[in-house]
Design a protein around this motif. Sequence first.
Motif, PDB file in Angstrom:
ATOM      1  N   SER A 269       0.849  -1.195   0.000  1.00 31.46           N
ATOM      2  CA  SER A 269       0.000   0.000   0.000  1.00 31.46           C
ATOM      3  C   SER A 269       0.890   1.253   0.000  1.00 31.46           C
ATOM      4  CB  SER A 269      -0.943  -0.063   1.203  1.00 31.46           C
ATOM      5  OG  SER A 269      -1.814   1.031   1.236  1.00 31.46           O
TER       6      SER A 269
ATOM      7  N   ALA B 201       2.201 -12.818   4.772  1.00 29.85           N
ATOM      8  CA  ALA B 201       3.274 -13.185   5.701  1.00 29.85           C
ATOM      9  C   ALA B 201       2.656 -13.762   6.962  1.00 29.85           C
ATOM     10  CB  ALA B 201       4.103 -11.953   6.037  1.00 29.85           C
TER      11      ALA B 201
ATOM     12  N   LYS C   9      -2.729   7.756  11.653  1.00 28.62           N
ATOM     13  CA  LYS C   9      -1.492   7.671  10.860  1.00 28.62           C
ATOM     14  C   LYS C   9      -1.913   7.790   9.411  1.00 28.62           C
ATOM     15  CE  LYS C   9       0.364   4.360  14.203  1.00 28.62           C
ATOM     16  NZ  LYS C   9       0.554   2.904  14.371  1.00 28.62           N
TER      17      LYS C   9
ATOM     18  N   GLY D 269      -1.772   9.184   5.208  1.00 36.03           N
ATOM     19  CA  GLY D 269      -0.971   8.789   4.059  1.00 36.03           C
ATOM     20  C   GLY D 269       0.354   9.526   3.948  1.00 36.03           C
TER      21      GLY D 269
HETATM   22  C1  LIG Z   1     -11.555   5.316   5.502  1.00 42.54           C
HETATM   23  C2  LIG Z   1     -10.171   5.889   5.511  1.00 42.54           C
HETATM   24  C3  LIG Z   1      -9.962   7.176   5.052  1.00 42.54           C
HETATM   25  C4  LIG Z   1      -8.691   7.739   5.041  1.00 42.54           C
HETATM   26  N1  LIG Z   1      -8.532   9.007   4.580  1.00 42.54           N
HETATM   27  C5  LIG Z   1      -7.300   9.539   4.500  1.00 42.54           C
HETATM   28  C6  LIG Z   1      -7.092  10.823   3.947  1.00 42.54           C
HETATM   29  O1  LIG Z   1      -8.044  11.503   3.535  1.00 42.54           O
HETATM   30  N2  LIG Z   1      -5.823  11.297   3.870  1.00 42.54           N
HETATM   31  C7  LIG Z   1      -4.761  10.561   4.311  1.00 42.54           C
HETATM   32  O2  LIG Z   1      -3.630  11.032   4.207  1.00 42.54           O
HETATM   33  N3  LIG Z   1      -4.915   9.341   4.856  1.00 42.54           N
HETATM   34  C8  LIG Z   1      -6.154   8.806   4.953  1.00 42.54           C
HETATM   35  N4  LIG Z   1      -6.320   7.552   5.485  1.00 42.54           N
HETATM   36  C9  LIG Z   1      -5.155   6.864   6.028  1.00 42.54           C
HETATM   37  C10 LIG Z   1      -4.377   6.115   4.945  1.00 42.54           C
HETATM   38  O3  LIG Z   1      -5.242   5.253   4.279  1.00 42.54           O
HETATM   39  C11 LIG Z   1      -3.250   5.363   5.613  1.00 42.54           C
HETATM   40  O4  LIG Z   1      -2.316   6.289   6.091  1.00 42.54           O
HETATM   41  C12 LIG Z   1      -2.534   4.423   4.662  1.00 42.54           C
HETATM   42  O5  LIG Z   1      -3.415   3.457   4.155  1.00 42.54           O
HETATM   43  C13 LIG Z   1      -1.376   3.745   5.367  1.00 42.54           C
HETATM   44  O6  LIG Z   1      -0.710   2.953   4.456  1.00 42.54           O
HETATM   45  P1  LIG Z   1       0.137   1.686   4.913  1.00 42.54           P
HETATM   46  O7  LIG Z   1       0.870   1.253   3.700  1.00 42.54           O
HETATM   47  O8  LIG Z   1       0.900   1.991   6.137  1.00 42.54           O
HETATM   48  O9  LIG Z   1      -0.928   0.578   5.374  1.00 42.54           O
HETATM   49  P2  LIG Z   1      -2.213  -0.050   4.705  1.00 42.54           P
HETATM   50  O10 LIG Z   1      -2.864   0.882   3.770  1.00 42.54           O
HETATM   51  O11 LIG Z   1      -2.997  -0.611   5.837  1.00 42.54           O
HETATM   52  O12 LIG Z   1      -1.662  -1.258   3.825  1.00 42.54           O
HETATM   53  C14 LIG Z   1      -1.168  -2.436   4.382  1.00 42.54           C
HETATM   54  C15 LIG Z   1      -0.787  -3.395   3.283  1.00 42.54           C
HETATM   55  O13 LIG Z   1      -0.265  -4.583   3.871  1.00 42.54           O
HETATM   56  C16 LIG Z   1      -0.917  -5.712   3.343  1.00 42.54           C
HETATM   57  N5  LIG Z   1      -0.907  -6.764   4.369  1.00 42.54           N
HETATM   58  C17 LIG Z   1      -1.628  -6.860   5.496  1.00 42.54           C
HETATM   59  N6  LIG Z   1      -1.317  -7.974   6.159  1.00 42.54           N
HETATM   60  C18 LIG Z   1      -0.340  -8.590   5.446  1.00 42.54           C
HETATM   61  C19 LIG Z   1       0.402  -9.781   5.613  1.00 42.54           C
HETATM   62  N7  LIG Z   1       0.211 -10.597   6.668  1.00 42.54           N
HETATM   63  N8  LIG Z   1       1.320 -10.112   4.677  1.00 42.54           N
HETATM   64  C20 LIG Z   1       1.530  -9.312   3.596  1.00 42.54           C
HETATM   65  N9  LIG Z   1       0.833  -8.184   3.387  1.00 42.54           N
HETATM   66  C21 LIG Z   1      -0.070  -7.827   4.303  1.00 42.54           C
HETATM   67  C22 LIG Z   1      -2.307  -5.218   2.979  1.00 42.54           C
HETATM   68  O14 LIG Z   1      -2.915  -6.068   2.028  1.00 42.54           O
HETATM   69  C23 LIG Z   1      -1.970  -3.831   2.421  1.00 42.54           C
HETATM   70  O15 LIG Z   1      -1.527  -3.930   1.079  1.00 42.54           O
HETATM   71  C24 LIG Z   1      -7.599   6.976   5.513  1.00 42.54           C
HETATM   72  C25 LIG Z   1      -7.796   5.671   5.986  1.00 42.54           C
HETATM   73  C26 LIG Z   1      -9.068   5.128   5.971  1.00 42.54           C
HETATM   74  C27 LIG Z   1      -9.255   3.716   6.468  1.00 42.54           C
END
Ligand SMILES: Cc1cc2nc3c(=O)[nH]c(=O)nc-3n(C[C@H](O)[C@H](O)[C@H](O)COP(=O)(O)OP(=O)(O)OC[C@H]3O[C@@H](n4cnc5c(N)ncnc54)[C@H](O)[C@@H]3O)c2cc1C
Length: 398
Positions: free
Chosen positions: A11, A79, A306, A308
């Motif tokens: 992500s 994982a 936390k 994006g």
């Molecule tokens: C409804 C909503 C609205 C939002 N609005 C905003 C906004 O307007 N502006 C903003 O900046 N942020 C917003 N956010 C926050 C933003 O979505 C997050 O900051 C962002 O998704 C974080 O990214 P990440 O890669 O840390 O984690 P995630 O997006 O949680 O991605 C995690 C990844 O890990 C993978 N994964 C999980 N478990 C495993 C495993 N065991 N093995 C391998 N892969 C795995 C998942 O499939 C996914 O691909 C919002 C979040 C939500 C839920």
Amino acid sequence: MTARVLVLGGSFAGMTAALSIKSDLGDEVDVTVVSASDRFVFNPSLIWLPFGRRGRTDITFPLEPTFTKQGVRFVHGEASYVDPDHHRVETTEGTFDYDYLVIATGYRNDLDVVPGMRDTPTITTLHDAERTYDAWRRFLDEPGDVVIGATQRASCFGAAYEFLFNTSYQLRRAGLHGKVKLTYVTSEPFAGHFGIDGMPGAKPLMRMFAKKEGITVEPNQSIQEIKPDTVVLSDGRELPYKFAMIVPPFRGQDFLAKTPDLVDAGNYVKVRPTYQSEKWDDVYAVGIAAAVPVPWTTQVATGIPKTGFPSEQQAHIAAENIVAQVRGEEPTSAKEFGKIPALCVMDAGNNGVAMVADHMLPPRKAAVMVPGPQNHAFKIGFEKYSLAKMKAGKVKLP
Ligand SMILES: Cc1cc2nc3c(=O)[nH]c(=O)nc-3n(C[C@H](O)[C@H](O)[C@H](O)COP(=O)(O)OP(=O)(O)OC[C@H]3O[C@@H](n4cnc5c(N)ncnc54)[C@H](O)[C@@H]3O)c2cc1C
């Protein structure tokens, strides 16, 4: 020897880390991404799915072509165990050895927070937002009072507010505004706290927005139970509803807790400001997967959102440090979560608020909130730009 970098999660954070490292090191490195989802999901647009303003194909794209084009191997798998002492990760697609590991596995909903949360509409995953679309259709057939909220320990308050104001906008479009009661229940100490201890002017601005939209705000609340037609607060009061959307707390992924000393009580990886894990120099965690201790106490427990932008910044910091380590240098890039700038647009249907600050968490020297209808257009632009940028793998663009 070619260095092996393994990234878990594809992500915002995982994609940014994997593609930055590959772009900087080219043939000096083999980068593999293992992700449970084979699509990138633009979570900020999930607030629009229940109202039919977006569908899954509008806000997702397949990951494999993007990674392959940039020379990164993509594995669709989950994982299940990290073994840092042997530099190895077990997954549903086999075991992977690494020289450097980046954990970017984000969050999962903590649906055990309150009895009834499992059966209550929410918007925090693609699947949930699609289910909430059905609940909203049923509500339009048989309207009544509406409760939008965020439980104790929730952190994703921005999404709760966006959904609240979008609901108000949609009620107006359906000719129901003022005819049904709209209540916002939150664990925040005051409306406009957002889980980041507020912003200058946030309190009066949220009060003004709520008054204008006829929203009853219930701050400082913990929820005792969510029944199919009533939210029961811990003080015993009951809020009947025909439609509810509640944001639960998040947790890190369970498999991480199998590794001793890796995670905190919320299954988030304990990190240093370099985003190296506290214990292992070659294990990094970025984005939601990285722990951020809450530096204050509130009457009802709240988490820290936390978002994006900091997730991508952390991924860039980790990438710079891995590049340095591969080149035999010290990992010196560092910035703790609270000191990363805040950049957020909160949509309100046909209006919105832009929030910019020098630091995610106080103390801040500069912070400003700009309300106005231009922010709705800005959020749409942000969505189109972010999806295009990520799909093209241009993670070094702002
Ligand atoms: C409804 C909503 C609205 C939002 N609005 C905003 C906004 O307007 N502006 C903003 O900046 N942020 C917003 N956010 C926050 C933003 O979505 C997050 O900051 C962002 O998704 C974080 O990214 P990440 O890669 O840390 O984690 P995630 O997006 O949680 O991605 C995690 C990844 O890990 C993978 N994964 C999980 N478990 C495993 C495993 N065991 N093995 C391998 N892969 C795995 C998942 O499939 C996914 O691909 C919002 C979040 C939500 C839920």
